[in-house]
Structures are given as C-alpha cells and as structure tokens.
Design a protein around this motif. Structure first.
Motif, PDB file in Angstrom:
ATOM      1  N   VAL A   1     -41.244 111.381 -80.243  1.00  0.00           N
ATOM      2  CA  VAL A   1     -39.427 112.255 -80.796  1.00  0.00           C
ATOM      3  C   VAL A   1     -38.872 110.763 -81.147  1.00  0.00           C
ATOM      4  CG1 VAL A   1     -38.051 112.852 -79.489  1.00  0.00           C
ATOM      5  CG2 VAL A   1     -40.388 113.940 -79.337  1.00  0.00           C
TER       6      VAL A   1
ATOM      7  N   GLU B   1     -38.984 118.455 -83.808  1.00  0.00           N
ATOM      8  CA  GLU B   1     -37.755 118.101 -84.121  1.00  0.00           C
ATOM      9  C   GLU B   1     -36.509 119.339 -83.529  1.00  0.00           C
ATOM     10  OE1 GLU B   1     -35.405 120.201 -88.289  1.00  0.00           O
ATOM     11  OE2 GLU B   1     -37.532 120.295 -88.341  1.00  0.00           O
TER      12      GLU B   1
ATOM     13  N   GLN C   1     -35.471 116.846 -80.848  1.00  0.00           N
ATOM     14  CA  GLN C   1     -34.591 115.398 -81.846  1.00  0.00           C
ATOM     15  C   GLN C   1     -33.762 116.272 -81.598  1.00  0.00           C
ATOM     16  OE1 GLN C   1     -37.486 115.277 -84.823  1.00  0.00           O
ATOM     17  NE2 GLN C   1     -38.339 113.443 -84.298  1.00  0.00           N
ATOM     18  N   ASN C   2     -32.779 117.424 -82.496  1.00  0.00           N
ATOM     19  CA  ASN C   2     -31.900 118.052 -82.446  1.00  0.00           C
ATOM     20  C   ASN C   2     -30.991 117.786 -81.392  1.00  0.00           C
ATOM     21  OD1 ASN C   2     -32.590 117.838 -85.570  1.00  0.00           O
ATOM     22  ND2 ASN C   2     -32.804 120.337 -85.386  1.00  0.00           N
TER      23      ASN C   2
ATOM     24  N   ASP D   1     -29.781 114.983 -79.840  1.00  0.00           N
ATOM     25  CA  ASP D   1     -28.902 114.267 -80.303  1.00  0.00           C
ATOM     26  C   ASP D   1     -27.695 115.056 -80.103  1.00  0.00           C
ATOM     27  OD1 ASP D   1     -30.929 112.896 -82.378  1.00  0.00           O
ATOM     28  OD2 ASP D   1     -30.881 113.849 -84.120  1.00  0.00           O
TER      29      ASP D   1
ATOM     30  N   ARG E   1     -36.470 109.293 -79.631  1.00  0.00           N
ATOM     31  CA  ARG E   1     -35.035 109.163 -79.277  1.00  0.00           C
ATOM     32  C   ARG E   1     -35.171 108.551 -77.840  1.00  0.00           C
ATOM     33  NH1 ARG E   1     -34.633 110.594 -83.626  1.00  0.00           N
ATOM     34  NH2 ARG E   1     -34.056 112.428 -84.244  1.00  0.00           N
TER      35      ARG E   1
END
Length: 947
Positions: free
Chosen positions: A132, A83, A86-87, A90, A134
C-alpha cells in the motif's frame, strides 16, 4: 451543527465502514470527509465482497490487468483492493496531515484465513504495509490468541495496527498490553513511536444479538412473571455495558506510570473503536450504538445507513461514562441468569473468523468467476451432469472443503488433508509451473543444441510417469520443423524394442533416459542396450547421443557422468513420478521435440491459477472434479470411463496411471478405464462415471454421452479449447486426483503394491542369473497353441465351476465369477503394436458387452507402473486374464545373463504371483508360437466362453 461533526467536540471520530471504487472516484468519500467530518475508513472481506462481487464496476480493471498477462485470483483481488485503499488513503491524507497523524486512517485487513496463524499474519501484514505504501494505513489484525504476538511484533516494527474482532474485556486488556509492549520494544530500538497509531475494534451489536437470544430462552423457561420482566430489562443492554467497562480499563492503563513514560516519548493512545454498530434488532434505535458510546479518545466506525441516520437525528452528549454502576449490574444480572458472557464472546470470535472467511470465499469466488469469464477460451471449462444424489453429495463435500479450508491446506502441504503420513514430502508439483517457467532458458538452450545436432529422432527410455506424460506430448503435438520425432519406449518386449530400433537411425538419435530413482529395471536395461548399439554403429563416443533425467544423486546420474552423457537434468525429489509431467521428466522430451514450452507452461499456469489456494472449492475446477470423483467412489461408482478427442486420446493412458496408482490401495480405488469405446447405455452397470475431453468442435461422442446421461449415468464433460491446452488438463487432473484421494481416505503419493511385483521380479531374475533358467512351470491345460496357468486355489475353484480340457471352458468358469460391480482386466505381456492392441480390444469389448462389466486392457510391463497398483492394492473386484507369449526372437541385455525376454517373463510371473497372493481371481493364457494366431485363438475362446 451536523451531529456527525459535533462528535469531534466530544473527542470521538467517525469512520466509515464501507469502501467501493466508484464511491471514491465519484467524490462521495471526499464529500463525507468535508460535510460529515469522516476521519477514517475501514474495510473487511464482507465490504470488498459486496463491492466486487455484486457489481461490474471492477470488470474493466480486471480485463486490463489480464491483458497484461494471466494472474492468480488473489493477485487480481489485491491489485484492485490495494488501489482502492491507496485512493481512500489519499483522500484522507489531508485529514491525517492536519491532525498530525492522530487520525485520517484507512484499514486493510490481513486474510481472515490467517486468523489462527501468527507467522502467516506477520508475513502478510508486512507485505500489505509495503504494497500500500501509505503512512496513514492501518493493517487490520484479528484479536485471536494467535494474533496477539503478531500485534506486539508488528507494533515493535513501527506498523500502525487496527485490532479487529474484539468482544471480550479480558482479550481487549491483552491487546492493549500487546500494543504497549510493542511500543516499548520499538522505542528501545530507537524507533519514533510518535509515528505509530492503533485502534482496538471492539464489537458491540453482535453481542446484543447473541445475548438477547439467550435471554429470550431464559424468559421462555421462567415461571415467575417478575423474573420474566427482570430478564427482559437486560435485552439490548449487554453490549453497551460491556463496552463501557472496557473503556474503564483503558482509562486505568493510560494513567499508569508505564504509559506516561511512553507518552513522554510521543506515544499515541490506542483508541477504542466501536465496531459492528449497525443496529441488528429493529426494535432498537437505529443509532443506539452511536449515541450510547460517545466519549474521548474513541472512534465509531459506522456503515453508510447508520451514518445517514445519525446525521439525520443523532443526539450528541458524553454517554460513555454515564451509568457505570448500572452497566456493571447488567453484566452481574446476566451472570446470575446463568448466561456466560465469556462463552458468548468466545463464540463470537470463532463465529467472526468464520463469517469473514466465508465472505473471503465469496469474494475470491466472485473474482475467480470473473477471471474465468474474461479469459474465455484461454482456459478449458468443465460441466457436470451427476444426477441428484451425486450432485447433493458433491455439494456437501464442497461445503465441507470450504468450511475446513482444505483447498488452502492442500496448497500448504498439510498432510492431514489425507492420512497424516508423508504426503507433505510429495507436493512439489503444486508450484512446478512457476518453477519451470524460471527454467525456460535452460530448456531453450537444450532445444537449440538438439536442433543444431540435427537429430532425426529422440527416444524416451522410461516407465510409468517417466514415459506416459512424454507419450501424451508426442501424440498430441505435431513434429516441429527441424526437430527430431519423439518416440517412447517403455517395454521389455524384444519385438517392441527391435521395432523401435528399426524405426530410427541410431547415428542420428538422441536417447533420453528417464528414471526418478535411477534404479528402475526397464530404462536401465534399455539404456545399456542402446548405448551398446550406438557404440557399435557410430564412430563417435555414444554418450553424445544420451541425456539423463533423474533425481539428484541417483545411480543413473553416476552412470551418466561415467559414460559421458551430454547432460543430466535433475527432477524434483518432492515430485512423484506420476505427478512429474510438468517437470524435467516431461519438459526435457518436450524441449527435444521442439514444443513451445513458453506457451505450454503459460497455458498450464492458467489452470494452476484456477486451481490455486486462493480459489474456493465451489469455483475451483480441480477441486470440483476431484470431489465429484470422490463422491462417485463413495456411491459405488468407482469405475472412471475416460474418453477423448482423437488428437488427445492418449491422455487417457496418462490419467489411468495417475488415478489408479494414487487411489488404488488399502482396499479402495477408483478404477480408470482408458480406450474402452463408448457403448450403448445398457452395457453399463451402476458403477460408472464418464469423463470426456472434447477438443473444440468435436461432437463425435456427444450423442453417446447424451444417451448415457439420459439413462442416469454421471457424465463430466471437459471442453478443451485446443490440443496445446493439454498442460491445463495435466494440472487439473493432478489436483482432482489428490482431492479424490482425500475423499476416499488414502495417501495419493505412495504405491506400496507396485514394489511387491518388483520384489518377485528381482527374485526370478536373480534365479535366472544363478541357474541360467527360470523355475519350471506346468500348465493346467494345453489346448492347441494356448496353455492355461493359475495357482492352486484358483484352479480348484475353476474346476469346480466346470473348467476342463479346453481354454474356452476355463474362461467360461472364470467369467462366471464376475459379479455386479466387478471389472475384468486383460494384461498382455506382448508387443504393443496395432494388431495386438486391436486383438486385445476385441476381447475386451466382447467381455464388456456380454457381462455388462467394466473392462481394462494393459500391456506389460508398462501397466505394472500404472494400473497394476490398483489391481493389487485396490478392492478385490478385478477378474484378471494375463496373456503371455514365447518371443519369436529374443534380445540380449549387455552385461546381464537375463535377456529382454527373460526380464519380461520374470515380470509377468512376478505380477501374476502377487495377484494370486492377494487372492485375486486370475488366469494366465500363454501363447506358443505365432502371437497373432494365439490372440485369434484367445478371441475365439472368449467368444465361446461368453456364448
């Protein structure tokens, strides 16, 4: 202009070597992207360890995850780490999009435990890439020899890879070759290579730290002041020189025709990324490894302190290709000084893997501790009071297990954890909990069928692992409404067989015939007997009263089909009998008795997670218990005294088999002692370790345990929240026993000396089948209703010690042979009823208190499949008294000449024969007539012998 942003005009990107949840959530990362031009983020186990282990900012997330159901430690870690990645991805996605995928990446490292495992690295990299999800992720793979083929293959699959732990120019060249080869393969398959990116993380400051240390040694050894001064000029120069020359190799490769062909298809260069750029030596500039390595197509990943320092006072200009001749001369001078850069870099790779593994251990240990704290009473705890010496040894063993990754190797079924023989074949119990959870519907259907059939009783016909685990379940759990009462029959004693028969209604009883091999004597004889009895009293086909639990293809499976058993449950061929309780051998009886298997397995699963491969030894309860027991064995404290709260006290009998049969071989053993009541400290020698299982609220033994602790005896306390947690203890002790066997140096999964007694038993029963009688025996002495037997060697030794015409004299001479560190064992081939058990226990305690010696009490033939292995294969420290008796009334076994009484007599003789063949100190007392009176006479003789 911000010096950090100014780097971009020189073709270099700044990445941040840091990541934490609050740092992202509060907008700090976004601010650095906007203010400082940060274009990427790298993570590693050390970074996550600091973020997770040193703060509580992840606790709420962990608690939320656990409320949704228990998870393994690695699952908890990965849930938050992924997480965070991923954040961060982003946050950097606008950068990635703006630069058309040339930058804006976040790196997540594969487990450092896989640094020497190419296939494991491939599998984990693919999994993390998917998890993930991404496109601006880079999976970090170590640049080890095993990592190189993984790098090439992952690139060929279109993954973006960050290759870490690079120190050597030679290895860097191999990494760049792997990247290019991977791109070529991806392109050949029609892949879009413009979507693939890579960086090669070339470490710098660690090289100077290592090189400077050796340079200082050379300076100290030099006699020439001029030479000392010249050597000093090399300090702080080696890492930068090494990096500059690596960059020159990069430049040569990207001008090759081979690269240009790929570039024409959209290939992106593999940028050199300067890692380990925080200055270690305070005498050097805090921005040394940024200022000296500025050049096109490079990345510098910096820790926050270095980023702040460079923002404040960094100087920016192209330095990467300055003074190249001087860089080459530095490395030449280093070699002339007798310092091998290759040796330094090889060591740094090894050390880097070690350091990242240690960080991963600390990280996962922190997560394990948080999980345990958050689960609270959902998981049983343990506490050790071992004394200084054992504590020190256990800690040393823990450090060794951590450094050698033995916990992970155990779960990987690596036989070298033990003796390197066939151990890998017998580790199916490790993942039994998860496997059996997938079989819950099958067990539920069986339980529903049992309930519909309105059976009043269920009888397990088994031996050893097939009976002792179900027995714990039968005594621990109350009878469930609408389900049969669970009985266990693991004896060939005619009185015991008949007593069980009288306690049940044959027409409403389910018989569970349990035998892994299908060829075990006792359950087969019991099956034949009760099958014939049901056939006689029931108007039904007797098979509808029977189920079998056995390994696929066994002789029992064939018989079960022939006789119309209602079901055959298959055990796991890779699970040995004593490790089989969390398998059909334990779960079929449990289901028949209406035990809630969903809750049972969930509870057992909590301990399986706590003892998992992802939990380092210092936080792993099973490994810690096993290492403590192994340390105790090494220190001569090889008698494990087991005590427990009343509702779960039968756990001791199961543990006896597990420990004795696993450890007792090759002249080594932990001798487990169940049902020996706790005494005062002065009745114990220095060969004991005490393990107590206390149900919540039970303090009945605490005063005795505290007194033992004060007297210097090691005490291990296990707090069992609830009796329904017994599944947790099964798993804890299975892991602990396997670990203790590793420390002791034996194979936990064979039982070579059990077979010896079986062979002798078969020879004797074959003789009976042939001749109609067992071979004649002549007693040495007959004293009232007792007769004494032993072999010639024992008889001669005992006569020399004063044995004459009384049983008491033989016992006195026998007990006189007990020495410090020995144990005494009473082996009774009689009905295991309450009165007989009490009589044997009376003699046992009398021996313990008088001789200050550990004592065992076993009922045959049950113990043959349990502690019998340690008695024969363990150290020659046992002093044995076997008790046999004439049967008041025998029972026939259908289809055999040999009755139950004959089988039991053959087993007793076979057992005794192997003991004496192994030069054990053994004496046999045979009771004629009434068993109760005979036991009273034995107790009187014991008292006289000890007086």
């Amino acid at each position: 202009m911000n010096p950090l942003k100014e780097l971009q005009t020189h073709g270099q990107s700044i990445w941040l070597d840091f990541l934490a949840r609050g740092f992202i959530a509060k907008g700090d990362l976004k601010a650095m992207v906007e203010r400082d031009g940060v274009r990427g983020v790298t993570s590693n186990p050390s970074i996550f360890e600091k973020a997770i282990g040193s703060s509580d900012e992840y606790d709420a997330t962990f608690e939320k995850l656990l409320k949704g159901g228990d998870r393994s430690v690695i699952d908890l870690y990965e849930a938050v780490a992924i997480e965070d990645i991923q954040n961060a991805a982003d946050v950097l996605k606008p950068t990635y999009d703006e630069l058309d995928g040339r930058d804006g990446f976040v790196s997540l490292e594969v487990s450092p435990y896989l640094a020497r495992d190419a296939e494991g690295t491939l599998t984990e990299a693919r999994r993390l890439w998917q998890a993930v999800g991404r496109e601006n992720l880079m999976v970090k793979v170590p640049g080890t020899r095993e990592g190189l083929p993984a790098i090439e293959q992952l690139t060929a699959e279109g993954l973006s890879i960050n290759i870490t732990l690079l120190f050597s120019q030679k290895v860097y060249a191999q990494v760049l070759e792997a990247y290019i080869s991977g791109l070529e393969k991806f392109a050949a398959k029609g892949g879009d290579i413009s979507k693939v990116a890579s960086v090669a993380s070339f470490f710098v400051s660690r090289i100077d730290t290592a090189a400077d240390r050796q340079i200082d040694d050379k300076i100290a050894a030099a006699n020439d002041e001029e030479r000392k001064a010249h050597l000093a000029t090399l300090k702080g120069k080696v890492a930068i020189a090494n990096a500059k020359l690596a960059y020159q190799h990069y430049k040569g490769v990207i001008t090759s025709e081979r690269w240009k062909a790929l570039e024409a298809k959209g290939a992106r260069v593999q940028r050199l990324l300067w890692a380990s750029t925080g200055t270690k030596n305070k005498a050097y500039s805090d921005v040394l490894y940024v200022e000296e390595l500025i050049g096109p197509d490079t990345v510098n990943t910096v820790p926050p302190a270095t980023l702040d320092a460079f923002r404040d006072h960094g100087k920016v200009h192209d330095t990467l290709e300055e003074n190249l001749p001087e860089a080459a001369q530095v490395l030449a001078d280093l070699a002339d000084a007798g310092i091998s850069l290759d040796s330094i870099t090889d060591h740094l790779v090894h050390d880097g893997v070690r350091l990242f593994s240690e960080a991963a251990d600390q990280l996962l240990g922190a997560v394990a501790a948080k999980r345990a704290r958050m689960l609270g009473k959902k998981i049983d705890t343990q506490a050790f009071s071992l004394g200084d010496d054992l504590t020190h040894t256990t800690k040393a063993l823990t450090d060794d297990w951590r450094a050698e990754g033995k916990g992970r190797r155990l779960w990987k079924r690596d036989a070298s954890v033990w003796t390197g023989h066939d151990e890998a074949k017998w580790l199916g119990w490790l993942d039994a909990v998860a496997r059996e959870q997938n079989s819950l519907r099958l067990y539920q259907r069986f339980a529903d069928a049992v309930k519909r059939a309105k059976f009043t009783d269920a009888v397990v016909l088994g031996m050893g692992g097939s009976s002792l685990g179900p027995e714990v379940l039968a005594t621990t759990f109350k009878q469930a409404k609408g389900f049969p009462k669970l009985h266990i029959l693991d004896s060939t004693d005619p009185a015991q067989v008949k007593r069980v028969e009288k306690s049940i209604n044959l027409t409403r009883t389910l018989f569970i015939v349990s035998s892994k091999s299908g060829g075990t004597t006792e359950p087969n004889a019991l099956m034949d007997y009760f099958f014939a009895r049901v056939e006689k009293v029931s108007g039904q086909q007797p098979g509808v009263h029977f189920v079998a639990v056995t390994d696929p293809g066994s002789s029992l499976e064939k018989v079960a089909h022939e006789r119309g058993f209602i079901h055959v449950f298959h055990g796991g061929p890779s699970i040995g009998g004593r490790y089989s309780v969390i398998s059909p051998f334990g779960l079929v009886p449990a289901a028949a008795a209406g035990i809630d298997l969903k809750k049972f397995l969930e509870s057992a699963g909590a301990m399986a997670h706590a003892c998992g491969a992802d939990v380092p030894p210092h936080e792993n309860p099973g490994i810690q218990l096993g290492l403590a027991l192994g340390a105790a064995a090494r220190a001569g404290r090889d008698k494990v005294t087991l005590s427990a709260s009343r509702q779960i006290e039968d756990f001791g009998a199961w543990t006896e088999q597990l420990i004795a049969e696993s450890t007792g071989k090759n002249g080594r053993a932990l001798i487990p002692l169940a049902d020996e009541p706790l005494g005062k400290p002065d009745v114990y020698g220095a060969d004991r370790v005490f393990v107590d299982l206390a149900l919540n609220g039970d303090t009945s033994r605490e005063a005795a345990l505290a007194a033992l602790e004060r007297a210097g005896h090691p005490v291990i306390r296990i707090a069992v929240t609830d009796a329904t947690h017994i599944g947790q203890e099964f798993f804890r002790f299975e892991i602990a026993t396997a670990v203790a066997c590793s420390v002791i140096g034996v194979n936990p999964f064979d039982q070579p000396d059990v077979e010896a007694a079986k062979v002798k038993t078969r020879e004797l029963t074959a003789a009976f089948e042939r001749d109609g009688t067992l071979p004649e025996e002549t007693p040495l002495v007959t004293d009232g209703n007792l007769s004494v037997y032993t072999d010639d060697n024992n008889a001669e030794a005992l006569r020399e010690a004063g044995a004459d015409g009384t049983v008491a004299s033989w016992l006195k001479a026998h007990f006189a042979r007990i020495e410090a560190g020995d144990y005494a064992a009473l082996l009774a081939y009689i009905d295991r009823n309450d009165k007989d058990v009490a009589a044997v226990q009376k003699a046992r305690i009398a021996i313990r208190d008088a001789k200050r010696v550990a004592t065992c009490a076993g009922f045959g033939p049950r113990f043959l499949h349990s502690t019998g292995q340690a008695y024969k294969g363990g150290p020659n420290t046992g002093v044995f008294v076997q008790i046999t008796a004439d049967d008041a009334k025998d029972l026939p076994v259908p289809g055999q000449k040999a009755s139950f009484g004959i089988i039991k007599a053959a087993q007793a003789r076979g057992d005794f024969g192997v003991l004496t063949e192994r030069d054990r100190r053994a004496l046999r007392l045979h009771i004629k007539g009434d068993v109760g009176k005979g036991l009273a006479a034995i107790n009187a003789a014991v008292a006289q012998a000890l007086s």
